[in-house]
Design an enzyme around this catalytic site. Structure first.
Site, mmCIF file in Angstrom:
data_model
loop_
_atom_site.group_PDB
_atom_site.id
_atom_site.type_symbol
_atom_site.label_atom_id
_atom_site.label_comp_id
_atom_site.label_asym_id
_atom_site.label_seq_id
_atom_site.Cartn_x
_atom_site.Cartn_y
_atom_site.Cartn_z
ATOM 1 N N CYS A 41 62.756 29.029 29.063
ATOM 2 C CA CYS A 41 61.887 29.102 30.237
ATOM 3 C C CYS A 41 62.459 28.078 31.211
ATOM 4 C CB CYS A 41 60.427 28.865 29.879
ATOM 5 S SG CYS A 41 60.121 27.485 28.752
ATOM 6 N N CYS B 24 38.925 58.777 44.839
ATOM 7 C CA CYS B 24 38.077 59.952 44.617
ATOM 8 C C CYS B 24 36.760 59.620 45.295
ATOM 9 C CB CYS B 24 37.933 60.274 43.139
ATOM 10 S SG CYS B 24 37.543 58.845 42.084
#
EC number: 3.1.3.48
Length: 829
Positions: free
Chosen positions: A469, A759
Site C-alpha cells: 500500500c 421508473c
C-alpha cells in the site's frame, strides 16, 4: 524487586534508630545534627537585628561518585558573612532533635551553634572547601550513631547502583548492540527510533481471543459490534503492537533512511523475542507454520528467521541490499507474501530488482498514487510502451479497468549482459482502487472479488506475492489476513484473526493498522461465510438454473427463492437517509420507503437565497467498469421537474432511460418532463424536442437542453421503454437486451458520463435495468456472471433495488437469452 524492598527497608530502619538517638541529646556547641537539605541551599539564612557581625560555618557531607563507582565523602564548609554597621547574619535558629528533609534528598552534616559567634569575615558571602574546625569536646554518642546510619545508607546506595548497572548491561546485550524501538497500535506517526533497545511489550490485557468456529461468526461479530464496536476495539488494542524486539539495524543506517517512506515502518533484520513470547506464539501457531518460525536459543532469539527481504548487493554501492520489505507467512505457507512499502521515486529501481530476484509473478497494490493530494506511492510502471528501471525493462502489455480494481500485465526482462540475458517474464499487477481515502470500503464484496482474482491468477510455482500500500502495513496486512483466514475457514471451519495478526506482526510491525481495518476483516469473512462464492461461468448457467428451481430439502422454498430471501434480509439503513427525511424534502419523495442514502445521494447546486434546494431523490450507482455509472432516480413529480433537469445538467448526463409510462392503472407514475412539441422552460433550464423515433419496444427522443444562465446547450437522448407491463415483468428479454445495447452505443458517442435511469419510485425496474446492464457487460468481457452479488451490491447503494422475486428471476432469464441468442456464445465455451 523483593531484594530492593528489603534493602530500602533496612536502610530506613537504621535511619530511624539514629534519628531517635540524636534527639536524646540537647544541642551544644560540639553537637553534630543530621538533616536533609537542598543541594543549592546548604544553610538557610535568617536576618535578625543586631549590632555585631557574624559568620555561620556549615559543614556538609555529600557522597561524590567517581567513574569507578567508589564512594568518598567530600567535606564542604559554607561560610556566609555579611559586614554591616547595624546588622549581623546569624545561624538559623536551632531546633531540638528531629530530622529536616529537603526536596532533593541530599544528606548533610551541619554544626549547630547556640550562642557562640565566630570572628567576622571580610567581604561578602563565600564558599570554600576546608577541613572541619575543632570544637570543644562534647558527648560523642549521637555523632557515632549518625555516622553509622550514614555509612549504612551509602552502602545501600552503592548496592542499588551496582544492581541497576548490571541490569542495564543485561538489557543492552539483549538488544544486539543495535537500534531497536517499538510501535504502538493505530495510525502511523513519524517518530525517530530509540537509541536504547526496549523489551517487547506484552499484550495490554490477559484476555484470550481463541479461534472462532464459523457457525458462531455472525453471532460473535454482532456481539462485538454492539456499543459502537466496543469489544472489537478492546480486542484490537489487546494485540501486541510488535510481539518481538525489533532489530532494524540496516533500515536505520544513514544510507538507507531516504529509502523509507515512514521512519517507524521498517523491516526487521532479524527477530529477537523473549521465551514467554515464543511460548505464546507457539500456542496459537499451527504446527506447519511453527516449523517456519523456528526455535529460540538461550537468549530468546529466533536465529533461523530473517523477515527482511535482502537484495543482491550491487558491486561498489554500499547498502544496496536494502529495501523496505518483509517476508510474511500465509495460513500454512512460509513466505507466501512480501509486504512492502509503496515505492518512492528513489527506490523504484530496487522494487523491480526485488520483483526479478524473488521470481514474483503477481503484484497487489492496495493504494492509489495520490490520496488527499498526498503522494502515497510513486508510479513504478509506464503508462504505455516500455521503460527501463535500473537493470529491468518493463513494458505494458494490457490494461483492464474495472469498477473496484485495475489489472495491468507487464513483460519484464533483465538488461545489461547480452550474453547472459534471462528470458522475459509476465507480471500481473492487481491494483485495488476502491479503498477510500479515509476508513475502509463500505462493503467487502469488491475486496473478495479482487482477492479471488489474485488467487486464481498467481502461478503455482511463482515466488512470493508482493503486496504493498503506502506504508506496507495497514491495507497490506488487511489483504494478507483475509487471504489467510479464508484458507483457514475452508480447512478448519474456524478463523483465528487475533492469533494470525499477532503472528504476522512478529514479521512486520503494525500489520493491520486500525481497528476499522480489523473489523473489516471480520466483515469480509462473514460475507464469504453467509453467501459463499456465487460467480458462474456462462457455460454453467443453464445447469445452475435447473438446480435453483428445485426445492430445498426441509423447506418450502426452491433455491431461487432462498437466494432472494437472503437479499431481502439485508438491513435498510434508515439512519443514513438524513437529508431525504428532512421536513423540507419529504414532499419531494414519491415513495417514503425509497430515499437515497447519504453517502451516495446525488447533490445539486443550492439555488441562491433558498435553503434545502440541493436535494433530489436520486442515487449514484456503480457499474461494471467504473463508479457512479448510473444515476438511479425516481420519476419526477410535477414540482421536482426543475430539480430533475438541474441534476441532468450538473452531472452532464447525456442518456436518460425511462422504464414506466406516465400513467399506469389509473395512477400517475411520472410527470412529463419534456415537451410534446417545441420547447418548455424549468427555471434556468430550457428543453426543446428536436426528434422523436419509435423503435420496436422503446421510443428515442433527442432533446436540446439549454442553461440560459450559462448560455450553453447540450444534446440529451431519452430512451423510453414501453415493454414493461403494468403488472409483472416483460414476457421475454429481447426488448431489454436491445435497449441496453442502444444505451451503451450512445454512451460511447457522448462520453462516459452517468446514465440516468428512472421508473416511478426508482428502485424495482430501475434496479433491474442497472443489474442487467452490469451483468451483461461482464458476460461479454469475462464470460462470468454473478447475479446475486450484483443485486446485493445495488441494494446496498439504494433501498429495494430489484424489488420483487419476479424481477430477480427475470435477470437470470435475460442473461440466458443473451447467451443463447448471440454467436459469441461459442467463445464462452
Amino acid at each position: 524487586m523483593d531484594s530492593w524492598f528489603i534493602l530500602v527497608l533496612f536502610g530506613s530502619g537504621l535511619i530511624h534508630v539514629s534519628a531517635n538517638n540524636a534527639t536524646t541529646v540537647s544541642p551544644s556547641l560540639g553537637t553534630t545534627r543530621l538533616i536533609k537539605t537542598s543541594t543549592t541551599e546548604l544553610a538557610k539564612e535568617e536576618n535578625k537585628t543586631s549590632n555585631s557581625t557574624s559568620s555561620v560555618i556549615s559543614l556538609s557531607v555529600a557522597p561524590t561518585f567517581s567513574p569507578n563507582l567508589t564512594l568518598e565523602p567530600t567535606y564542604v564548609t559554607t561560610v556566609n558573612s555579611s559586614h554591616s554597621d547595624n546588622g549581623t547574619r546569624r545561624a538559623a535558629s536551632t531546633e531540638s532533635g528531629g530530622t529536616t528533609i529537603s526536596p532533593n534528598g541530599s544528606w548533610l552534616i551541619e554544626n549547630q551553634f547556640t550562642d557562640a559567634i565566630t570572628e567576622p569575615w571580610e567581604g561578602n558571602s563565600s564558599t570554600a572547601a576546608t577541613t572541619p574546625e575543632t570544637f570543644p569536646p562534647a558527648d560523642e554518642t549521637p555523632i557515632i550513631a549518625v555516622m553509622v546510619a550514614l555509612s549504612s545508607l551509602l552502602v545501600i546506595v552503592f548496592i542499588i547502583i551496582v544492581l541497576y548497572m548490571l541490569r542495564f548491561k543485561k538489557y543492552k546485550q539483549a538488544g544486539s548492540h543495535s537500534n531497536s524501538f517499538r510501535l504502538s497500535n493505530g495510525r502511523t506517526e513519524d517518530v525517530e527510533p530509540q537509541s536504547v533497545p526496549l523489551l517487547a511489550r506484552s499484550p495490554s490485557t490477559n484476555r484470550k481471543y481463541p479461534p472462532l468456529p464459523v457457525d458462531k461468526l455472525e453471532e460473535e461479530i454482532n456481539r462485538r459490534m454492539a456499543d459502537d464496536n466496543k469489544l472489537f476495539r478492546e480486542e484490537f488494542n489487546a494485540l501486541p503492537a510488535c510481539p518481538i524486539q525489533a532489530t532494524c539495524e540496516a533500515a536505520s543506517k544513514e544510507e538507507n533512511k531516504e529509502k523509507n517512506r515512514y521512519v517507524n515502518i521498517l523491516p526487521f533484520l532479524s527477530l529477537a523475542v523473549s521465551k514467554d513470547a515464543v511460548k505464546a506464539l507457539n500456542k496459537t501457531t499451527p504446527l506447519l507454520e511453527r516449523r517456519f518460525i523456528g526455535k529460540s536459543n538461550s537468549r530468546g532469539c529466533l536465529s533461523d528467521d530473517h523477515s527482511r527481504v535482502h537484495l543482491t548487493p550491487v558491486e561498489g554501492v554500499p547498502d544496496s541490499d536494502y529495501i523496505n520489505a518483509s517476508f510474511i507467512n500465509g495460513y500454512q505457507e512460509k513466505n507466501k507474501f512480501i509486504a512492502a512499502q509503496g515505492p518512492k521515486e528513489e527506490t523504484v529501481n530496487d522494487f523491480w530488482r526485488m520483483i526479478w530476484e524473488q521470481n514474483t509473478a503477481t503484484i497487489v497494490m492496495v493504494t492509489n498514487l495520490k490520496e488527499r493530494k498526498e503522494c502515497k506511492c510513486a508510479q513504478y510502471w509506464p503508462d504505455q510502451g516500455c521503460w527501463t528501471y535500473g537493470n529491468v525493462r518493463v513494458s505494458v502489455e494490457d490494461v483492464t479497468v474495472l469498477v473496484d480494481y485495475t489489472v495491468r500485465k507487464f513483460c519484464i526482462q533483465q538488461v545489461g549482459d547480452v550474453t547472459n540475458r534471462k528470458p522475459q517474464r509476465l507480471i500481473t499487477q492487481f491494483h485495488f482502487t476502491s479503498w477510500p481515502d479515509f476508513g475502509v470500503p463500505f462493503t467487502p464484496i469488491g475486496m473478495l472479488k479482487f482477492l479471488k482474482k489474485v488467487k486464481a491468477c498467481n502461478p503455482q510455482y511463482a515466488g512470493a506475492i508482493v503486496v504493498h500500500c503506502s506504508a506496507g502495513v495497514g491495507r497490506t496486512g488487511t489483504f494478507v489476513v483475509i487471504d489467510a483466514m479464508l484458507d483457514m475457514m475452508h480447512s478448519e471451519r474456524k478463523v483465528d484473526v487475533y492469533g494470525f495478526v499477532s503472528r504476522i506482526r512478529a514479521q512486520r510491525c503494525q500489520m493491520v493498522q486500525t481497528d476499522m481495518q480489523y473489523v473489516f476483516i471480520y466483515q469480509a469473512l462473514l460475507e464469504h461465510y453467509l453467501y459463499g462464492d456465487t460467480e458462474l461461468e456462462v457455460t454453467s448457467l443453464e445447469t445452475h438454473l435447473q438446480k435453483i428451481y428445485n426445492k430445498i430439502p426441509g423447506t418450502s422454498n426452491n433455491g431461487l427463492e432462498e437466494e432472494f430471501k437472503k437479499l431481502t434480509s439485508i438491513k435498510i439503513q434508515n439512519d443514513k437517509m438524513r437529508t431525504g427525511n428532512l421536513p423540507a424534502n419529504m414532499k419531494k419523495n414519491r415513495v417514503l420507503q425509497i430515499i437515497p442514502y447519504e453517502f451516495n445521494r446525488v447533490i445539486i447546486p443550492v439555488k441562491r437565497g433558498e435553503e434545502n434546494t440541493d436535494y433530489v431523490n436520486a442515487s449514484f450507482i456503480d457499474g461494471y467498469r467504473q463508479k457512479d455509472s448510473y444515476i438511479a432516480s425516481q420519476g419526477p413529480l410535477l414540482h421536482t421537474i426543475e430539480d430533475f433537469w438541474r441534476m441532468i445538467w450538473e452531472w452532464k448526463s447525456c442518456s436518460i432511460v425511462m422504464l414506466t409510462e406516465l400513467e399506469e392503472r389509473g395512477q400517475e407514475k411520472c410527470a412529463q418532463y419534456w415537451p410534446s412539441d417545441g420547447l418548455v422552460s424549468y427555471g434556468d433550464i430550457t428543453v426543446e424536442l428536436k426528434k422523436e423515433e419509435e423503435c420496436e419496444s422503446y421510443t428515442v427522443r433527442d432533446l436540446l437542453v439549454t442553461n440560459t444562465r450559462e448560455n450553453k446547450s447540450r444534446q440529451i437522448r431519452q430512451f423510453h421503454f414501453h415493454g414493461w407491463p403494468e403488472v409483472g415483468i416483460p414476457s421475454d428479454g429481447k426488448g431489454m437486451i436491445n435497449i441496453i445495447a442502444a444505451v451503451q452505443k450512445q454512451q460511447q458517442q457522448s462520453g462516459n458520463h452517468p446514465i440516468t435511469v428512472h421508473c416511478s419510485a426508482g428502485a424495482g425496474r430501475t434496479g433491474t435495468f442497472c443489474a442487467l446492464s452490469t451483468v451483461l457487460e461482464r458476460v461479454k468481457a469475462e464470460g462470468i456472471l454473478d447475479v446475486f452479488q450484483t443485486v446485493k451490491s445495488l441494494r446496498l447503494q439504494r433501498p429495494h433495488m430489484v424489488q420483487t422475486l419476479e424481477q430477480y428471476e427475470f435477470c437470470y432469464k435475460v442473461v440466458q437469452e443473451y447467451i443463447d441468442a448471440f454467436s459469441d456464445y461459442a467463445n464462452f465455451k
